[in-house]
Design a protein around this motif. Structure first.
Motif, PDB file in Angstrom:
ATOM      1  N   ASP A  36       0.827  -1.212   0.000  1.00 46.53           N
ATOM      2  CA  ASP A  36       0.000   0.000   0.000  1.00 46.53           C
ATOM      3  C   ASP A  36       0.862   1.262   0.000  1.00 46.53           C
ATOM      4  OD1 ASP A  36      -2.313  -1.491  -0.024  1.00 46.53           O
ATOM      5  OD2 ASP A  36      -2.801  -1.149   2.095  1.00 46.53           O
ATOM      6  N   ALA A  37       1.874   1.299   0.867  1.00 45.42           N
ATOM      7  CA  ALA A  37       2.737   2.475   0.954  1.00 45.42           C
ATOM      8  C   ALA A  37       3.499   2.680  -0.353  1.00 45.42           C
ATOM      9  CB  ALA A  37       3.701   2.342   2.130  1.00 45.42           C
ATOM     10  N   GLN A  39       2.622   1.609  -3.367  1.00 44.29           N
ATOM     11  CA  GLN A  39       1.683   2.009  -4.415  1.00 44.29           C
ATOM     12  C   GLN A  39       1.335   3.490  -4.296  1.00 44.29           C
ATOM     13  OE1 GLN A  39      -1.906  -0.284  -4.546  1.00 44.29           O
ATOM     14  NE2 GLN A  39      -2.725   0.817  -6.279  1.00 44.29           N
ATOM     15  N   THR A  40       1.082   3.957  -3.088  1.00 42.91           N
ATOM     16  CA  THR A  40       0.770   5.365  -2.867  1.00 42.91           C
ATOM     17  C   THR A  40       1.930   6.253  -3.303  1.00 42.91           C
ATOM     18  OG1 THR A  40      -0.698   4.818  -1.023  1.00 42.91           O
ATOM     19  CG2 THR A  40       0.150   7.075  -1.105  1.00 42.91           C
ATOM     20  N   LYS A  44       2.133   8.943  -6.624  1.00 41.89           N
ATOM     21  CA  LYS A  44       2.522  10.357  -6.509  1.00 41.89           C
ATOM     22  C   LYS A  44       3.768  10.637  -7.349  1.00 41.89           C
ATOM     23  CE  LYS A  44       0.507  11.198  -2.005  1.00 41.89           C
ATOM     24  NZ  LYS A  44       0.746  11.521  -0.598  1.00 41.89           N
ATOM     25  N   ALA A  69       3.913   7.964   3.346  1.00 38.83           N
ATOM     26  CA  ALA A  69       2.651   7.289   3.022  1.00 38.83           C
ATOM     27  C   ALA A  69       2.264   6.337   4.144  1.00 38.83           C
ATOM     28  CB  ALA A  69       2.762   6.539   1.691  1.00 38.83           C
ATOM     29  N   ALA A  73      -1.025   6.720   6.467  1.00 36.77           N
ATOM     30  CA  ALA A  73      -2.019   5.636   6.560  1.00 36.77           C
ATOM     31  C   ALA A  73      -2.230   5.245   8.015  1.00 36.77           C
ATOM     32  CB  ALA A  73      -1.566   4.431   5.740  1.00 36.77           C
TER      33      ALA A  73
END
Length: 169
Positions: A36-37, A39-40, A44, A69, A73
């Motif tokens: 998740d981190a 991908q975020t 960006k 990130a 989150a």
């Protein structure tokens, strides 16, 4: 890593995604949170590639984006999560057929994963990624003295927990 400014975003990601995912996993302690981190951060970075693609330190910039990130989150969702205790038999320190070094590294990582996020990030950047305090301070956006403090406190806690864990087993 010196950046070839002729690289497209896709080419840069293809050459760096494994190292960035490993970094994200070390910072977050979870494969899901790491993905998740990452991908975020990559979303960006892709949007800003024209601005950041020519930088000398794109890797450091994206690593900082990953750390940010993850912290963001955690701030949004962390208070709603209740992690379960580690499911292992009390006093179990070895697994049949597994090298003692692997068990020890697992114990070190489990203790490291209990550190506060900034301390864990400093430990990962220093001892897994081999950055010096100036580079870590730049990535974490804090003073070098703060990095040294994070490392000192983290190592003291790791020593204490590992000594205590060694006596229990």
């Amino acid at each position: 890593m010196e950046l070839d400014t002729t690289l497209t975003f896709e080419e840069w990601v293809a050459s760096r995604v494994s190292a960035l995912l490993r970094f994200a996993w070390l910072v977050t302690g979870s494969q899901h949170e790491a993905e998740d981190a990452l991908q975020t951060a990559l979303a960006k970075a892709c949007a800003d590639w024209d601005r950041i693609g020519g930088r000398d330190e794109v890797d450091a910039y994206v690593r900082r984006m990953i750390a940010n990130a993850h912290v963001s989150a955690w701030r949004r969702f962390g208070r709603w999560q209740s992690p379960a205790a580690d499911v292992r038999a009390p006093g179990a320190t070895a697994i049949a057929g597994v090298d003692a070094g692997v068990v020890e590294r697992d114990l070190v990582w489990r203790v490291c994963s209990t550190l506060p996020r900034q301390q864990r990030a400093a430990v990962v950047l220093r001892y897994y990624e081999d950055y010096d305090t100036a580079e870590i301070a730049r990535i974490l956006d804090c003073a070098e003295a703060t990095v040294r403090s994070h490392l000192h406190r983290a190592l003291a806690r790791l020593r204490s927990e590992l000594e205590r864990g060694g006596d229990d087993g």
